[in-house]
Design a protein around this motif. Structure first.
Motif, PDB file in Angstrom:
ATOM      1  N   VAL A   7     -46.806 -70.121  -8.677  1.00  0.00           N
ATOM      2  CA  VAL A   7     -47.835 -70.886  -9.363  1.00  0.00           C
ATOM      3  C   VAL A   7     -47.183 -72.047 -10.105  1.00  0.00           C
ATOM      4  O   VAL A   7     -46.142 -71.878 -10.750  1.00  0.00           O
ATOM      5  N   VAL A   9     -46.422 -74.239 -13.033  1.00  0.00           N
ATOM      6  CA  VAL A   9     -46.480 -74.053 -14.483  1.00  0.00           C
ATOM      7  C   VAL A   9     -46.955 -75.373 -15.093  1.00  0.00           C
ATOM      8  O   VAL A   9     -46.289 -76.400 -14.957  1.00  0.00           O
ATOM      9  N   ARG A  59     -49.366 -66.399 -19.817  1.00  0.00           N
ATOM     10  CA  ARG A  59     -50.135 -66.669 -18.596  1.00  0.00           C
ATOM     11  C   ARG A  59     -49.249 -66.857 -17.378  1.00  0.00           C
ATOM     12  O   ARG A  59     -49.720 -66.833 -16.238  1.00  0.00           O
ATOM     13  N   TYR A  60     -47.937 -67.052 -17.603  1.00  0.00           N
ATOM     14  CA  TYR A  60     -47.003 -67.214 -16.489  1.00  0.00           C
ATOM     15  C   TYR A  60     -45.942 -66.117 -16.430  1.00  0.00           C
ATOM     16  O   TYR A  60     -45.107 -66.127 -15.532  1.00  0.00           O
ATOM     17  N   TYR A 125     -42.314 -74.105 -10.758  1.00  0.00           N
ATOM     18  CA  TYR A 125     -43.173 -73.041 -10.250  1.00  0.00           C
ATOM     19  C   TYR A 125     -42.644 -71.696 -10.726  1.00  0.00           C
ATOM     20  O   TYR A 125     -41.455 -71.546 -11.004  1.00  0.00           O
ATOM     21  N   THR A 126     -43.532 -70.713 -10.795  1.00  0.00           N
ATOM     22  CA  THR A 126     -43.145 -69.399 -11.312  1.00  0.00           C
ATOM     23  C   THR A 126     -42.051 -68.722 -10.502  1.00  0.00           C
ATOM     24  O   THR A 126     -41.279 -67.948 -11.054  1.00  0.00           O
ATOM     25  N   ALA A 135     -41.483 -69.855 -17.626  1.00  0.00           N
ATOM     26  CA  ALA A 135     -42.520 -69.668 -18.647  1.00  0.00           C
ATOM     27  C   ALA A 135     -42.013 -69.963 -20.052  1.00  0.00           C
ATOM     28  O   ALA A 135     -42.752 -69.810 -21.027  1.00  0.00           O
TER      29      ALA A 135
END
Length: 179
Positions: A7, A9, A59-60, A125-126, A135
């Motif tokens: 995902v 960030v 959230r991450y 990205y995660t 994060a």
């Protein structure tokens, strides 16, 4: 070019976000058998002459991943013992409470790889193999934590107030008496 996965960030911190803070004993948290954990102001104070306190965006990053990172961090004479959470609205309320003291803090996007910050201009990205802490964010104070007694007092009051709003999400057991 290697393709990034996971995902994206977001660089902007949302007003409704919650953050994790890795807590070490005895510096950041008081843990005694039979008593509720007590987060100390030191959990939210930067190093001398610094302005930043490391946190992670919930959230991450899940709580278990945050526990793994906490267990890997080496802090002189301190033991990873807990994870606290703090919300963006609580930081905003604390800023409002202390506006006459001319002190505030804001959360800043600051992904890291190892002990180094990643360029804030690139997309992270995660599951990015080049960023092991996508994060990561910094609670950044408006002034550095200096030796000046007036500044120290203001920052300690601010951090004490904010620490009272933290929720302990995880405690690593067993806990020795007096930790």
């Amino acid at each position: 070019m290697e393709e990034k996965s996971g995902v994206l960030v977001e660089k902007n911190i949302r007003d409704d976000e919650t953050f994790y803070r890795v807590l070490f004993s005895p510096l950041h948290i008081s843990l005694k058998d039979g008593k509720e954990p007590k987060v100390k102001r030191e959990a939210l104070l930067p190093k001398p002459d610094g302005r930043e306190v490391s946190m992670f965006r919930s959230r991450y990053m899940g709580l278990e991943e945050c526990q793994t990172i906490g267990a890997e961090i080496q802090m002189n004479g301190q033991t990873f013992r807990a994870i606290g959470s703090l919300s963006h609205p609580e930081i905003a309320r604390n800023n409002h409470t202390f506006e006459n003291e001319h002190i505030s803090a804001m959360v800043i996007y600051s992904p890291m790889h190892g002990k180094d910050y990643v360029d804030r201009n690139i997309n992270v990205y995660t599951n990015d193999p080049d960023v092991d802490k996508p994060a990561h964010v910094d609670l950044t104070y408006s002034i550095p934590f200096s030796a000046d007694s007036d500044v120290k007092t203001k920052m300690r009051k601010y951090a004490s107030s904010l620490a009272k709003t933290m929720t302990v999400q995880y405690v690593k057991y067993p806990v020795q008496e007096g930790c």
